[in-house]
Design a protein around this motif. Structure first.
Motif, PDB file in Angstrom:
ATOM      1  N   ASN A 191       0.815  -1.216   0.000  1.00  0.00           N
ATOM      2  CA  ASN A 191       0.000   0.000   0.000  1.00  0.00           C
ATOM      3  C   ASN A 191       0.852   1.271   0.000  1.00  0.00           C
ATOM      4  OD1 ASN A 191      -2.699   0.777  -0.164  1.00  0.00           O
ATOM      5  ND2 ASN A 191      -2.814   1.292   2.020  1.00  0.00           N
ATOM      6  N   ARG A 192       2.051   1.185  -0.581  1.00  0.00           N
ATOM      7  CA  ARG A 192       3.004   2.303  -0.477  1.00  0.00           C
ATOM      8  C   ARG A 192       2.498   3.568  -1.156  1.00  0.00           C
ATOM      9  NH1 ARG A 192       7.203  -1.995  -1.282  1.00  0.00           N
ATOM     10  NH2 ARG A 192       8.269  -2.234   0.737  1.00  0.00           N
ATOM     11  N   THR A 193       1.931   3.440  -2.364  1.00  0.00           N
ATOM     12  CA  THR A 193       1.473   4.636  -3.081  1.00  0.00           C
ATOM     13  C   THR A 193       0.401   5.368  -2.287  1.00  0.00           C
ATOM     14  OG1 THR A 193       1.983   3.644  -5.232  1.00  0.00           O
ATOM     15  CG2 THR A 193       0.421   5.471  -5.211  1.00  0.00           C
ATOM     16  N   ALA A 194      -0.536   4.636  -1.717  1.00  0.00           N
ATOM     17  CA  ALA A 194      -1.606   5.251  -0.918  1.00  0.00           C
ATOM     18  C   ALA A 194      -1.044   5.881   0.354  1.00  0.00           C
ATOM     19  CB  ALA A 194      -2.666   4.209  -0.571  1.00  0.00           C
ATOM     20  N   ARG A 195      -0.056   5.234   0.963  1.00  0.00           N
ATOM     21  CA  ARG A 195       0.548   5.777   2.187  1.00  0.00           C
ATOM     22  C   ARG A 195       1.305   7.071   1.886  1.00  0.00           C
ATOM     23  NH1 ARG A 195       3.875   0.785   3.490  1.00  0.00           N
ATOM     24  NH2 ARG A 195       4.809   2.025   5.163  1.00  0.00           N
ATOM     25  N   ALA A 196       1.949   7.122   0.721  1.00  0.00           N
ATOM     26  CA  ALA A 196       2.615   8.362   0.331  1.00  0.00           C
ATOM     27  C   ALA A 196       1.578   9.460   0.107  1.00  0.00           C
ATOM     28  CB  ALA A 196       3.437   8.133  -0.928  1.00  0.00           C
ATOM     29  N   ALA A 197       0.487   9.115  -0.562  1.00  0.00           N
ATOM     30  CA  ALA A 197      -0.567  10.094  -0.834  1.00  0.00           C
ATOM     31  C   ALA A 197      -1.144  10.658   0.461  1.00  0.00           C
ATOM     32  CB  ALA A 197      -1.661   9.455  -1.680  1.00  0.00           C
ATOM     33  N   ALA A 198      -1.245   9.821   1.480  1.00  0.00           N
ATOM     34  CA  ALA A 198      -1.766  10.277   2.772  1.00  0.00           C
ATOM     35  C   ALA A 198      -0.862  11.336   3.395  1.00  0.00           C
ATOM     36  CB  ALA A 198      -1.913   9.093   3.722  1.00  0.00           C
ATOM     37  N   LEU A 199       0.401  11.349   3.001  1.00  0.00           N
ATOM     38  CA  LEU A 199       1.348  12.361   3.480  1.00  0.00           C
ATOM     39  C   LEU A 199       1.408  13.563   2.543  1.00  0.00           C
ATOM     40  CD1 LEU A 199       4.321  10.005   4.466  1.00  0.00           C
ATOM     41  CD2 LEU A 199       2.694  11.113   6.024  1.00  0.00           C
ATOM     42  N   GLY A 200       0.617  13.502   1.453  1.00  0.00           N
ATOM     43  CA  GLY A 200       0.636  14.572   0.472  1.00  0.00           C
ATOM     44  C   GLY A 200       1.782  14.468  -0.505  1.00  0.00           C
ATOM     45  N   LEU A 201       2.284  13.238  -0.692  1.00  0.00           N
ATOM     46  CA  LEU A 201       3.444  13.019  -1.549  1.00  0.00           C
ATOM     47  C   LEU A 201       3.136  12.020  -2.654  1.00  0.00           C
ATOM     48  CD1 LEU A 201       6.148  12.518   1.244  1.00  0.00           C
ATOM     49  CD2 LEU A 201       5.676  14.636   0.004  1.00  0.00           C
ATOM     50  N   THR A 202       3.747  12.215  -3.792  1.00  0.00           N
ATOM     51  CA  THR A 202       3.744  11.189  -4.824  1.00  0.00           C
ATOM     52  C   THR A 202       4.863  10.197  -4.500  1.00  0.00           C
ATOM     53  OG1 THR A 202       5.360  12.332  -6.222  1.00  0.00           O
ATOM     54  CG2 THR A 202       3.029  12.913  -6.519  1.00  0.00           C
ATOM     55  N   PRO A 203       4.882   9.030  -5.124  1.00  0.00           N
ATOM     56  CA  PRO A 203       6.011   8.113  -4.903  1.00  0.00           C
ATOM     57  C   PRO A 203       7.365   8.757  -5.197  1.00  0.00           C
ATOM     58  CG  PRO A 203       4.217   6.922  -5.927  1.00  0.00           C
ATOM     59  CD  PRO A 203       3.815   8.374  -5.910  1.00  0.00           C
ATOM     60  N   ASP A 204       7.450   9.557  -6.262  1.00  0.00           N
ATOM     61  CA  ASP A 204       8.727  10.203  -6.586  1.00  0.00           C
ATOM     62  C   ASP A 204       9.118  11.216  -5.519  1.00  0.00           C
ATOM     63  OD1 ASP A 204       8.810   8.683  -8.848  1.00  0.00           O
ATOM     64  OD2 ASP A 204       8.607  10.342 -10.271  1.00  0.00           O
ATOM     65  N   GLN A 205       8.146  11.938  -4.983  1.00  0.00           N
ATOM     66  CA  GLN A 205       8.449  12.902  -3.927  1.00  0.00           C
ATOM     67  C   GLN A 205       8.864  12.189  -2.639  1.00  0.00           C
ATOM     68  OE1 GLN A 205       4.663  14.948  -4.011  1.00  0.00           O
ATOM     69  NE2 GLN A 205       5.537  16.718  -5.111  1.00  0.00           N
ATOM     70  N   ALA A 206       8.202  11.081  -2.351  1.00  0.00           N
ATOM     71  CA  ALA A 206       8.573  10.306  -1.163  1.00  0.00           C
ATOM     72  C   ALA A 206       9.996   9.768  -1.300  1.00  0.00           C
ATOM     73  CB  ALA A 206       7.591   9.156  -0.955  1.00  0.00           C
ATOM     74  N   THR A 207      10.348   9.351  -2.511  1.00  0.00           N
ATOM     75  CA  THR A 207      11.707   8.866  -2.757  1.00  0.00           C
ATOM     76  C   THR A 207      12.712   9.995  -2.591  1.00  0.00           C
ATOM     77  OG1 THR A 207      10.896   7.194  -4.305  1.00  0.00           O
ATOM     78  CG2 THR A 207      13.226   7.754  -4.441  1.00  0.00           C
ATOM     79  N   THR A 208      12.361  11.172  -3.082  1.00  0.00           N
ATOM     80  CA  THR A 208      13.250  12.329  -2.947  1.00  0.00           C
ATOM     81  C   THR A 208      13.469  12.677  -1.485  1.00  0.00           C
ATOM     82  OG1 THR A 208      12.583  13.207  -5.101  1.00  0.00           O
ATOM     83  CG2 THR A 208      13.543  14.766  -3.530  1.00  0.00           C
ATOM     84  N   LEU A 209      12.393  12.698  -0.713  1.00  0.00           N
ATOM     85  CA  LEU A 209      12.533  12.976   0.716  1.00  0.00           C
ATOM     86  C   LEU A 209      13.357  11.885   1.399  1.00  0.00           C
ATOM     87  CD1 LEU A 209      11.971  14.575   3.232  1.00  0.00           C
ATOM     88  CD2 LEU A 209       9.693  13.534   3.380  1.00  0.00           C
ATOM     89  N   ALA A 210      13.113  10.641   1.034  1.00  0.00           N
ATOM     90  CA  ALA A 210      13.862   9.530   1.623  1.00  0.00           C
ATOM     91  C   ALA A 210      15.349   9.629   1.294  1.00  0.00           C
ATOM     92  CB  ALA A 210      13.301   8.202   1.138  1.00  0.00           C
ATOM     93  N   SER A 211      15.668  10.166   0.112  1.00  0.00           N
ATOM     94  CA  SER A 211      17.082  10.295  -0.257  1.00  0.00           C
ATOM     95  C   SER A 211      17.796  11.291   0.650  1.00  0.00           C
ATOM     96  CB  SER A 211      17.212  10.713  -1.730  1.00  0.00           C
ATOM     97  OG  SER A 211      16.878  12.076  -1.932  1.00  0.00           O
ATOM     98  N   ILE A 212      17.085  12.322   1.072  1.00  0.00           N
ATOM     99  CA  ILE A 212      17.669  13.294   2.000  1.00  0.00           C
ATOM    100  C   ILE A 212      17.869  12.652   3.366  1.00  0.00           C
ATOM    101  CG2 ILE A 212      17.304  15.501   3.162  1.00  0.00           C
ATOM    102  CD1 ILE A 212      15.678  16.388   0.717  1.00  0.00           C
ATOM    103  N   VAL A 213      16.846  11.933   3.830  1.00  0.00           N
ATOM    104  CA  VAL A 213      16.946  11.240   5.114  1.00  0.00           C
ATOM    105  C   VAL A 213      18.088  10.218   5.082  1.00  0.00           C
ATOM    106  CG1 VAL A 213      15.743   9.735   6.745  1.00  0.00           C
ATOM    107  CG2 VAL A 213      14.490  11.580   5.593  1.00  0.00           C
ATOM    108  N   GLU A 214      18.224   9.544   3.945  1.00  0.00           N
ATOM    109  CA  GLU A 214      19.290   8.545   3.783  1.00  0.00           C
ATOM    110  C   GLU A 214      20.664   9.154   4.028  1.00  0.00           C
ATOM    111  OE1 GLU A 214      20.661   4.631   2.726  1.00  0.00           O
ATOM    112  OE2 GLU A 214      18.581   5.294   2.809  1.00  0.00           O
TER     113      GLU A 214
END
Length: 340
Positions: A191-214
């Motif tokens: 359910n990753r795409t829906a979970r990202a949407a719940a945060l107001g993020l697309t999958p690509d945006q979630a990946t971008t944010l995760a890259s910073i956290v990484e």
């Protein structure tokens, strides 16, 4: 006459033994566990390519014996462009069998931490038939990338860390198609795409944010809290102010300390002067980090800074005054260690 006959028979037997030894005995000349033979598309016949590599590549000793037998045993009949493995101790006969079987190698292509198109092109050029310069041109062309749903900024969203089983002869486009399929599968699970949407993020945006956290921490236990800080900043309209994006903008990934002058770099990746997320990932985040973003807890933290003991953990703050005190402690620790 009997004596001559016996001598002749003896010569034939000895010759047969020698020939059998040359054909069936281990014949490789290298110390590694294996070597590769490459067949490239083009005007030069596969037979000529193979013989040239055997002559110059220090693969087997008895190249002349091989060259004599291979055509007679139809060694080249089934060959197509690709890469073949020659294990250590292979005989001339064994090599001919390898060629006849035309069993193309699987290249185990591992993605762990990729930052730039140059880095990805170099990896592909090292492991696959394509050369890095041609690959880089492909990766730098938005017309080429559009079919995979990415551009030069979001290319790294295709790269889900892991090991991919590829063929050496695959083109850049074929490889990216495999990456795109893996990306689609990754985001369709759990359910990753829906979970990202719940945060107001697309999958690509979630990946971008995760890259910073990484790039902010190696401690999995606090990745979700760091993600919550950045999400809070995004929601409040505050600039992310992420130091890893400055390193990316400057293409200096070994920086130990970010100075005020560094914060002025003109780049879409400078999250101190540009609000919102950068235009794409600054590295390929691990799936653990993406999950940390998708599972980010609700906090009221707006700031964080590394602890002065250099243990890799961070102090989190709700207000700027508290953050400045903690930041000063960390900067003092940097000064004491003479980290510039």
């Amino acid at each position: 006459m009997k004596t001559i006959g016996r001598i002749f028979t003896f010569i034939i037997i000895v010759g047969g033994i020698i020939f059998a030894y040359l054909v069936f005995a281990p014949n490789t000349t290298f110390n590694a566990a294996k070597k590769h033979l490459y067949i490239r598309p083009g005007s030069e016949p596969a037979s000529q390519q193979i013989v040239k590599q055997l002559q110059t590549g220090k693969i087997i000793d008895n190249v002349k014996v091989f060259d004599f037998l291979a055509p007679k045993m139809n060694a080249y009949k089934n060959l197509v462009p690709g890469r073949l493995t020659v294990p250590k101790h292979t005989s001339v006969y064994g090599l001919i069998k390898i060629l006849k079987a035309n069993k193309q190698d699987t290249v185990h292509f591992t993605i762990k931490r990729v930052r730039t198109r140059e880095g990805l092109a170099a990896m592909m050029g090292h492991n696959l038939m394509t050369d890095s310069a041609t690959t880089y041109m492909y990766l730098s062309n938005n017309d080429s990338l559009r079919q995979f749903g990415v551009d030069t900024f979001t290319l790294n969203t295709l790269l889900i860390p892991g090991t991919y089983n590829l063929k050496w002869e695959y083109t850049t486009g074929q490889v990216l198609a495999i990456f795109a399929a893996a990306k689609k599968g990754f985001w369709s699970r759990n359910n990753r795409t829906a979970r990202a949407a719940a945060l107001g993020l697309t999958p690509d945006q979630a990946t971008t944010l995760a890259s910073i956290v990484e790039d902010e921490t190696m401690k999995d236990s606090e990745k979700d809290t760091i993600a919550s800080v950045y999400l809070n900043r995004l929601r409040s309209g505050m600039a992310l102010g992420a130091d890893p994006t400055i390193k990316y903008a400057l293409k200096d990934f070994d920086m130990k300390r970010i100075l005020n002058q560094d914060l002025k770099v003109q780049s879409p990746y400078n999250t101190y002067i540009n609000k919102g997320l950068p235009p794409g990932p600054i590295c390929t985040p691990d799936s653990v980090t993406i999950e940390a973003v998708l599972n980010a807890p609700k906090t009221d933290y707006m700031y964080f800074v590394a602890k002065p003991d250099f243990g890799g953990y961070h102090n989190f703050s709700r207000d700027y005054a508290q953050h400045l005190k903690l930041a000063e402690q960390f900067h003092d620790a940097l000064d004491k260690k003479n980290i510039k």
